[in-house]
Design a protein around this motif. Structure first.
Motif, PDB file in Angstrom:
ATOM      1  N   MET A  66      53.113 -15.247  20.214  1.00 26.32           N
ATOM      2  CA  MET A  66      53.106 -16.579  20.770  1.00 26.32           C
ATOM      3  C   MET A  66      52.500 -16.175  22.316  1.00 26.32           C
ATOM      4  O   MET A  66      53.128 -15.476  22.898  1.00 26.32           O
ATOM      5  CB  MET A  66      54.587 -17.104  20.784  1.00 26.32           C
ATOM      6  CG  MET A  66      54.745 -18.541  21.483  1.00 26.32           C
ATOM      7  SD  MET A  66      56.295 -19.300  21.168  1.00 26.32           S
ATOM      8  CE  MET A  66      56.117 -20.696  22.405  1.00 26.32           C
ATOM      9  N   ASN A  67      51.905 -17.315  22.792  1.00 29.59           N
ATOM     10  CA  ASN A  67      51.308 -17.340  24.133  1.00 29.59           C
ATOM     11  C   ASN A  67      52.467 -17.894  25.060  1.00 29.59           C
ATOM     12  O   ASN A  67      52.819 -18.970  24.636  1.00 29.59           O
ATOM     13  CB  ASN A  67      50.010 -18.197  24.146  1.00 29.59           C
ATOM     14  CG  ASN A  67      49.298 -18.145  25.575  1.00 29.59           C
ATOM     15  OD1 ASN A  67      49.759 -17.496  26.468  1.00 29.59           O
ATOM     16  ND2 ASN A  67      48.301 -18.713  25.609  1.00 29.59           N
ATOM     17  N   ILE A  68      52.831 -17.286  25.994  1.00 31.55           N
ATOM     18  CA  ILE A  68      54.028 -17.640  26.810  1.00 31.55           C
ATOM     19  C   ILE A  68      53.413 -17.780  28.207  1.00 31.55           C
ATOM     20  O   ILE A  68      54.360 -17.636  29.108  1.00 31.55           O
ATOM     21  CB  ILE A  68      55.371 -16.922  26.637  1.00 31.55           C
ATOM     22  CG1 ILE A  68      54.960 -15.363  27.105  1.00 31.55           C
ATOM     23  CG2 ILE A  68      55.790 -16.812  25.088  1.00 31.55           C
ATOM     24  CD1 ILE A  68      56.158 -14.368  27.288  1.00 31.55           C
ATOM     25  N   ASP A  69      52.208 -18.071  28.598  1.00 24.53           N
ATOM     26  CA  ASP A  69      51.806 -18.159  30.004  1.00 24.53           C
ATOM     27  C   ASP A  69      52.440 -19.145  30.716  1.00 24.53           C
ATOM     28  O   ASP A  69      52.797 -19.102  31.705  1.00 24.53           O
ATOM     29  CB  ASP A  69      50.188 -18.245  30.204  1.00 24.53           C
ATOM     30  CG  ASP A  69      49.654 -16.990  29.598  1.00 24.53           C
ATOM     31  OD1 ASP A  69      50.303 -15.788  29.639  1.00 24.53           O
ATOM     32  OD2 ASP A  69      48.353 -16.704  29.163  1.00 24.53           O
ATOM     33  N   VAL A  70      52.325 -20.484  30.011  1.00 21.02           N
ATOM     34  CA  VAL A  70      53.095 -21.773  30.636  1.00 21.02           C
ATOM     35  C   VAL A  70      54.437 -21.418  30.899  1.00 21.02           C
ATOM     36  O   VAL A  70      55.035 -21.771  32.062  1.00 21.02           O
ATOM     37  CB  VAL A  70      52.669 -22.730  29.862  1.00 21.02           C
ATOM     38  CG1 VAL A  70      53.671 -23.887  30.260  1.00 21.02           C
ATOM     39  CG2 VAL A  70      51.410 -22.935  29.552  1.00 21.02           C
TER      40      VAL A  70
ATOM     41  N   PHE B 295      58.935 -20.382  34.851  1.00 20.74           N
ATOM     42  CA  PHE B 295      60.162 -19.448  35.346  1.00 20.74           C
ATOM     43  C   PHE B 295      59.716 -19.074  36.712  1.00 20.74           C
ATOM     44  O   PHE B 295      60.696 -18.973  37.450  1.00 20.74           O
ATOM     45  CB  PHE B 295      60.348 -18.571  34.473  1.00 20.74           C
ATOM     46  CG  PHE B 295      61.667 -17.722  34.724  1.00 20.74           C
ATOM     47  CD1 PHE B 295      62.747 -18.214  34.521  1.00 20.74           C
ATOM     48  CD2 PHE B 295      61.395 -16.381  35.075  1.00 20.74           C
ATOM     49  CE1 PHE B 295      63.670 -17.493  34.876  1.00 20.74           C
ATOM     50  CE2 PHE B 295      62.741 -15.669  35.410  1.00 20.74           C
ATOM     51  CZ  PHE B 295      63.888 -16.213  35.332  1.00 20.74           C
ATOM     52  N   GLU B 296      58.503 -18.584  36.936  1.00 22.91           N
ATOM     53  CA  GLU B 296      58.343 -18.011  38.224  1.00 22.91           C
ATOM     54  C   GLU B 296      58.467 -19.118  39.456  1.00 22.91           C
ATOM     55  O   GLU B 296      58.742 -18.884  40.419  1.00 22.91           O
ATOM     56  CB  GLU B 296      57.007 -17.492  38.212  1.00 22.91           C
ATOM     57  CG  GLU B 296      56.521 -16.851  39.511  1.00 22.91           C
ATOM     58  CD  GLU B 296      55.055 -16.312  39.487  1.00 22.91           C
ATOM     59  OE1 GLU B 296      54.617 -16.213  40.611  1.00 22.91           O
ATOM     60  OE2 GLU B 296      54.563 -16.163  38.674  1.00 22.91           O
ATOM     61  N   GLY B 297      57.857 -20.341  39.086  1.00 20.09           N
ATOM     62  CA  GLY B 297      58.104 -21.478  39.975  1.00 20.09           C
ATOM     63  C   GLY B 297      59.598 -21.826  40.156  1.00 20.09           C
ATOM     64  O   GLY B 297      60.145 -22.013  41.245  1.00 20.09           O
TER      65      GLY B 297
ATOM     66  N   VAL C  65      64.303 -21.954  43.632  1.00 19.32           N
ATOM     67  CA  VAL C  65      65.731 -21.395  43.915  1.00 19.32           C
ATOM     68  C   VAL C  65      65.951 -20.455  45.160  1.00 19.32           C
ATOM     69  O   VAL C  65      66.730 -20.771  45.926  1.00 19.32           O
ATOM     70  CB  VAL C  65      66.435 -20.759  42.574  1.00 19.32           C
ATOM     71  CG1 VAL C  65      67.701 -20.201  42.879  1.00 19.32           C
ATOM     72  CG2 VAL C  65      66.669 -21.887  41.596  1.00 19.32           C
ATOM     73  N   GLY C  66      65.115 -19.537  45.054  1.00 18.78           N
ATOM     74  CA  GLY C  66      65.026 -18.724  46.162  1.00 18.78           C
ATOM     75  C   GLY C  66      64.725 -19.565  47.682  1.00 18.78           C
ATOM     76  O   GLY C  66      65.711 -19.336  48.638  1.00 18.78           O
ATOM     77  N   TRP C  67      64.014 -20.159  47.902  1.00 22.22           N
ATOM     78  CA  TRP C  67      63.651 -20.966  49.061  1.00 22.22           C
ATOM     79  C   TRP C  67      64.804 -21.700  49.380  1.00 22.22           C
ATOM     80  O   TRP C  67      65.118 -21.930  50.516  1.00 22.22           O
ATOM     81  CB  TRP C  67      62.402 -21.705  49.052  1.00 22.22           C
ATOM     82  CG  TRP C  67      61.306 -20.663  49.401  1.00 22.22           C
ATOM     83  CD1 TRP C  67      60.178 -20.161  48.473  1.00 22.22           C
ATOM     84  CD2 TRP C  67      60.940 -20.081  50.604  1.00 22.22           C
ATOM     85  NE1 TRP C  67      59.242 -19.316  49.178  1.00 22.22           N
ATOM     86  CE2 TRP C  67      59.717 -19.222  50.420  1.00 22.22           C
ATOM     87  CE3 TRP C  67      61.504 -20.289  52.028  1.00 22.22           C
ATOM     88  CZ2 TRP C  67      59.232 -18.560  51.547  1.00 22.22           C
ATOM     89  CZ3 TRP C  67      61.024 -19.345  52.999  1.00 22.22           C
ATOM     90  CH2 TRP C  67      59.740 -18.853  52.609  1.00 22.22           C
ATOM     91  N   SER C  68      65.297 -22.480  48.324  1.00 24.29           N
ATOM     92  CA  SER C  68      66.452 -23.539  48.500  1.00 24.29           C
ATOM     93  C   SER C  68      67.699 -22.877  49.236  1.00 24.29           C
ATOM     94  O   SER C  68      68.144 -23.348  50.039  1.00 24.29           O
ATOM     95  CB  SER C  68      66.933 -24.072  47.186  1.00 24.29           C
ATOM     96  OG  SER C  68      65.969 -24.857  46.608  1.00 24.29           O
ATOM     97  N   CYS C  69      67.865 -21.492  48.567  1.00 24.21           N
ATOM     98  CA  CYS C  69      69.104 -20.916  49.172  1.00 24.21           C
ATOM     99  C   CYS C  69      68.750 -20.391  50.507  1.00 24.21           C
ATOM    100  O   CYS C  69      69.716 -20.472  51.309  1.00 24.21           O
ATOM    101  CB  CYS C  69      69.316 -19.534  48.295  1.00 24.21           C
ATOM    102  SG  CYS C  69      70.075 -19.731  46.791  1.00 24.21           S
ATOM    103  N   VAL C  70      67.801 -19.891  50.920  1.00 25.21           N
ATOM    104  CA  VAL C  70      67.183 -19.607  52.224  1.00 25.21           C
ATOM    105  C   VAL C  70      67.382 -20.801  53.237  1.00 25.21           C
ATOM    106  O   VAL C  70      68.172 -20.833  54.214  1.00 25.21           O
ATOM    107  CB  VAL C  70      65.789 -19.042  52.459  1.00 25.21           C
ATOM    108  CG1 VAL C  70      65.480 -19.026  53.925  1.00 25.21           C
ATOM    109  CG2 VAL C  70      65.658 -17.748  51.663  1.00 25.21           C
TER     110      VAL C  70
END
Length: 44
Positions: free
Chosen positions: A9-13, A18-20, A25-30
């Motif tokens: 299965m192509n899971i690029d999307v 998930f990366e976004g 979440v990372g920037w929100s925590c900061v």
């Protein structure tokens, strides 16, 4: 029914989504930490 073959299965999307999510979440925590430090300094 079609035979399922693992790993075809192509899971690029999903990977980009998930990366976004992780970046958001990372920037929100900061930003929350910076805001809390600001509140602590202002209210002394």
């Amino acid at each position: 029914m079609a035979d399922h073959k693992h790993g075809e299965m192509n899971i690029d999307v999903q990977e980009k989504t998930f990366e976004g999510f992780v970046k958001t979440v990372g920037w929100s925590c900061v930003l929350i930490c910076v805001f809390l430090v600001f509140l602590a300094l202002v209210n002394g």
